[in-house]
Write a protein that holds these residues in place. Sequence first.
Motif, PDB file in Angstrom:
ATOM      1  N   THR A   2       0.854  -1.197   0.000  1.00 29.62           N
ATOM      2  CA  THR A   2       0.000   0.000   0.000  1.00 29.62           C
ATOM      3  C   THR A   2       0.889   1.246   0.000  1.00 29.62           C
ATOM      4  OG1 THR A   2      -0.039   0.231   2.394  1.00 29.62           O
ATOM      5  CG2 THR A   2      -1.701  -1.215   1.427  1.00 29.62           C
ATOM      6  N   GLU A   4       0.980   3.517   2.229  1.00 31.57           N
ATOM      7  CA  GLU A   4       1.521   3.691   3.585  1.00 31.57           C
ATOM      8  C   GLU A   4       2.737   2.782   3.799  1.00 31.57           C
ATOM      9  OE1 GLU A   4      -1.766   3.502   2.872  1.00 31.57           O
ATOM     10  OE2 GLU A   4      -2.043   5.656   3.233  1.00 31.57           O
ATOM     11  N   GLU A   5       2.635   1.554   3.300  1.00 28.22           N
ATOM     12  CA  GLU A   5       3.776   0.641   3.409  1.00 28.22           C
ATOM     13  C   GLU A   5       4.969   1.168   2.602  1.00 28.22           C
ATOM     14  OE1 GLU A   5       1.223  -3.523   4.014  1.00 28.22           O
ATOM     15  OE2 GLU A   5       1.887  -2.905   2.019  1.00 28.22           O
ATOM     16  N   GLN A   7       5.626   4.328   2.040  1.00 28.68           N
ATOM     17  CA  GLN A   7       6.208   5.432   2.820  1.00 28.68           C
ATOM     18  C   GLN A   7       7.160   4.893   3.884  1.00 28.68           C
ATOM     19  OE1 GLN A   7       2.413   7.436   3.768  1.00 28.68           O
ATOM     20  NE2 GLN A   7       3.396   9.324   3.104  1.00 28.68           N
ATOM     21  N   GLU A   8       6.727   3.837   4.565  1.00 23.01           N
ATOM     22  CA  GLU A   8       7.576   3.198   5.564  1.00 23.01           C
ATOM     23  C   GLU A   8       8.857   2.654   4.929  1.00 23.01           C
ATOM     24  OE1 GLU A   8       8.013   2.707   8.856  1.00 23.01           O
ATOM     25  OE2 GLU A   8       6.570   4.363   8.708  1.00 23.01           O
TER      26      GLU A   8
ATOM     27  N   TYR B 104       5.584   6.020  -5.945  1.00 24.36           N
ATOM     28  CA  TYR B 104       4.879   4.804  -5.504  1.00 24.36           C
ATOM     29  C   TYR B 104       4.455   3.967  -6.710  1.00 24.36           C
ATOM     30  CZ  TYR B 104       1.041   2.022  -3.453  1.00 24.36           C
ATOM     31  OH  TYR B 104       0.206   1.007  -3.073  1.00 24.36           O
TER      32      TYR B 104
END
Lengths: 114, 114
Positions: A2, A4-5, A7-8, B104
Motif C-alpha cells: 500500500t 503507507e507501506e 512510505q515506511e 509509488y
Amino acid sequence: MTFEEFQEYIKNETPAENCPVSKTLELFAGKWTSRVIYELEKADRLRFGQLKKKLDGITNTMLSGTLKVLEERGIVQRKQYNEVPLRVEYSLTEAGKAMLHIYYEIAKWGDAYL
Amino acid sequence: MTFEEFQEYIKNETPAENCPVSKTLELFAGKWTSRVIYELEKADRLRFGQLKKKLDGITNTMLSGTLKVLEERGIVQRKQYNEVPLRVEYSLTEAGKAMLHIYYEIAKWGDAYL
C-alpha cells in the motif's frame, strides 16, 4: 504494497542500487523513451513511419535505437508480418501498458502543481 | 480525473506540448534530480553536506545546480537559519512531497515487472 507501506519502506535505509524506483526510472532514460511509450499507448500499434511522423524532430537512428532498447527491456514488442512489402508493427507489451498507471500519477501531479 | 478518464484523455489527439505528462517528466530531467527528491523525502530535511554524503559521486557543483533548479521549480525549499555558523536546510515543498505518489506507482511497476 500500500502507499503507507511504501512510505515506511523508503524511510528505511534502502540502498539506491536496490531501489525499485531508481531501477524503473532508468528505463525512462533517453530523450524519446517516454514519448514513444506514450504514442504507442495512444495508438495501440504503429508502424515505424507512423511513429516517426508523430515524434517531431526524431531521426531514423534515434527512433530505431529507442525501439531496440525498449524491446530489450520488455516494454515494446515488434511484430513482423510476412507480407510484400514487409509490414512491421510496434506495440506495448503487458509491462508497457501497465506503465500507464505511472503516467496517470504524473499527469495528476502536473494538473495539480504546474 | 479518474484513471478511465485519463485513458480517454490520452486517446484524443493531445498535442505533446500541452501534455501534463511531458511537462512533469521534464522536471525529472537531470541525472540527480530524482535521487535528490528521494533523499529529501526519506530524511524530511537535510543540510547540503548531509545530502551530498547520501549521493555517491555527486560534486558540489552538480548538487547546488540540481537544488537550484528544484527550488526554481517549486519542488524544494531552502531555509536559512541565521546562526553562526550559518545553517541552511533543504526540504520538499508540498508539491515535492506529492511526488511520492508518482514514485509509488513507479515502485509498484518495478516490483511487478523488473
